[in-house]
Design a protein around this motif. Sequence first.
Motif, PDB file in Angstrom:
ATOM      1  N   THR A   1     -39.740 -72.386  30.813  1.00  0.00           N
ATOM      2  CA  THR A   1     -39.360 -70.991  30.532  1.00  0.00           C
ATOM      3  C   THR A   1     -37.838 -70.848  30.504  1.00  0.00           C
ATOM      4  O   THR A   1     -37.155 -71.412  31.357  1.00  0.00           O
TER       5      THR A   1
ATOM      6  N   ASP B   1     -41.107 -69.207  26.066  1.00  0.00           N
ATOM      7  CA  ASP B   1     -41.971 -70.102  26.831  1.00  0.00           C
ATOM      8  C   ASP B   1     -42.970 -70.731  25.868  1.00  0.00           C
ATOM      9  O   ASP B   1     -43.338 -70.101  24.875  1.00  0.00           O
TER      10      ASP B   1
ATOM     11  N   ASN C   1     -32.726 -63.740  34.906  1.00  0.00           N
ATOM     12  CA  ASN C   1     -32.527 -65.101  35.395  1.00  0.00           C
ATOM     13  C   ASN C   1     -33.535 -65.466  36.476  1.00  0.00           C
ATOM     14  O   ASN C   1     -34.098 -66.573  36.479  1.00  0.00           O
ATOM     15  N   GLU C   2     -33.803 -64.551  37.377  1.00  0.00           N
ATOM     16  CA  GLU C   2     -34.755 -64.824  38.457  1.00  0.00           C
ATOM     17  C   GLU C   2     -36.167 -65.013  37.911  1.00  0.00           C
ATOM     18  O   GLU C   2     -36.895 -65.906  38.349  1.00  0.00           O
TER      19      GLU C   2
ATOM     20  N   THR D   1     -36.678 -68.391  36.227  1.00  0.00           N
ATOM     21  CA  THR D   1     -36.540 -69.597  37.053  1.00  0.00           C
ATOM     22  C   THR D   1     -37.527 -69.631  38.210  1.00  0.00           C
ATOM     23  O   THR D   1     -37.415 -70.459  39.094  1.00  0.00           O
ATOM     24  N   GLN D   2     -38.524 -68.720  38.208  1.00  0.00           N
ATOM     25  CA  GLN D   2     -39.389 -68.651  39.399  1.00  0.00           C
ATOM     26  C   GLN D   2     -40.286 -69.874  39.573  1.00  0.00           C
ATOM     27  O   GLN D   2     -40.711 -70.147  40.695  1.00  0.00           O
ATOM     28  N   ILE D   3     -40.577 -70.605  38.502  1.00  0.00           N
ATOM     29  CA  ILE D   3     -41.305 -71.872  38.672  1.00  0.00           C
ATOM     30  C   ILE D   3     -40.330 -73.018  38.361  1.00  0.00           C
ATOM     31  O   ILE D   3     -39.988 -73.247  37.199  1.00  0.00           O
ATOM     32  N   PRO D   4     -39.849 -73.711  39.393  1.00  0.00           N
ATOM     33  CA  PRO D   4     -38.846 -74.759  39.154  1.00  0.00           C
ATOM     34  C   PRO D   4     -39.389 -75.823  38.195  1.00  0.00           C
ATOM     35  O   PRO D   4     -40.536 -76.249  38.321  1.00  0.00           O
ATOM     36  N   GLY D   5     -38.566 -76.187  37.214  1.00  0.00           N
ATOM     37  CA  GLY D   5     -38.952 -77.252  36.286  1.00  0.00           C
ATOM     38  C   GLY D   5     -39.768 -76.774  35.102  1.00  0.00           C
ATOM     39  O   GLY D   5     -39.994 -77.529  34.154  1.00  0.00           O
TER      40      GLY D   5
END
Length: 411
Positions: free
Chosen positions: A261, A290, A250-251, A254-258
Amino acid sequence: MKINSARLQQHFEAMSLIGKIGETGTCRPAHSELEKQAFELAASWMTDAGMKTHIDNFGNLIGRLEGKNPLLPVFMMGSHLDSQPYGGRFDGVAGVLCAIEVVATLTENKVQPERPIEIISFADEEGWRFNKGLFGSRGILGKLEEGELQRTDKDGITRQQALKDFGCDVTQFPASTYPQGSIFCFLELHIEQGPILDLANKPIGVVSGISGPLWLTVKLKGMAGHTGSVPMAIRKDALVGTAEIIVAVNEIATQIPGAPTVGSVGTINVFPASRNIIPEEAEFTIDLRDIDLERRNRYEKQLRNRIEAIAAKHQLTYSISEDTKSDPRYCADWIKEIIHNQCESLNLSAPELMSGPFHDALALSYACDYGMIFVRCKDGISHNPLEYSSPEDLAVATNVMLGTVSEILKR
Ligand SMILES: [Zn+2]
């Protein structure tokens, strides 16, 4: 020329009764008796539309409308009639039924195309029964992998046995494959399975491409012991390791918001699964997607590093097997342009969007040019009995498809 929207709606209603669960759900496993029933119903509509039908050795239903020149490469459409175990009435079904409606309309208007048209309901698109999807669409292209027939479902039935029970002859696969160059192009209509069209209040989308899924199965092995006595400090708990990896997936995603991926763990099996035994083994599946291949590769590396570190921290051994790894595949510009033009002629503004889910078109993209039409689904809900696309949207999409097919047939 316009499609018959009442007939189309009747077809959706009739198909929804096969494998119906609850009020609006569907469960039609691949290669099952229920899928066979769905094939028989769809085949009857194909026959009404002037097509000849058969089931091939991969378990695909194929309808063919002969062309004036039967030797020309075939124009192919299709999707799938198998469903998720807790699925809806439109995923896959739309691509088959709308294509049949298009051909029925051509036949009623006495259009005999120059090249043959085929509609295929591909076997086991969904992939949950044997943990590997796109079986029929990869099969016809000779793209099955080593050991695929030996994969088993949760009851221990092999793919090979399921195909045999379905009436297929697995020794005759070559007879059911399409030689290179024999498919002119492929067109698939599908519900979006995401919220973008619904949020934009648009019934139709033109697909730009399909992002590639990476499917991994991870096995962690620790040591069983009594949950009441083994001190925490010396435990080798496979499920604790799994929990940390799930959070890591999950981390990473989600490391690039928006960013588009997505990453999930969808299944876990725990052994020995007793409330007072420390979990010795855990096996779980990871799905990472992605549209940007370079980024997905980078994230895969991060993920593998995290798994290694987490396993070491809990003194677990582990193995990772790769079930599926596909690159993002882009739709043909010329087909997108035709779909856009058809939308404009019907006064629709249709946004262009990527597909996160994969579809049979992903397999076909390695054999020919392809295009996809997306139909809005309510709140973006899919793989859920609540999945819903309105009859009006489906009718509009089928008219877009009819116009698109007519243009493609001029080529
Ligand atoms: Zn589907």
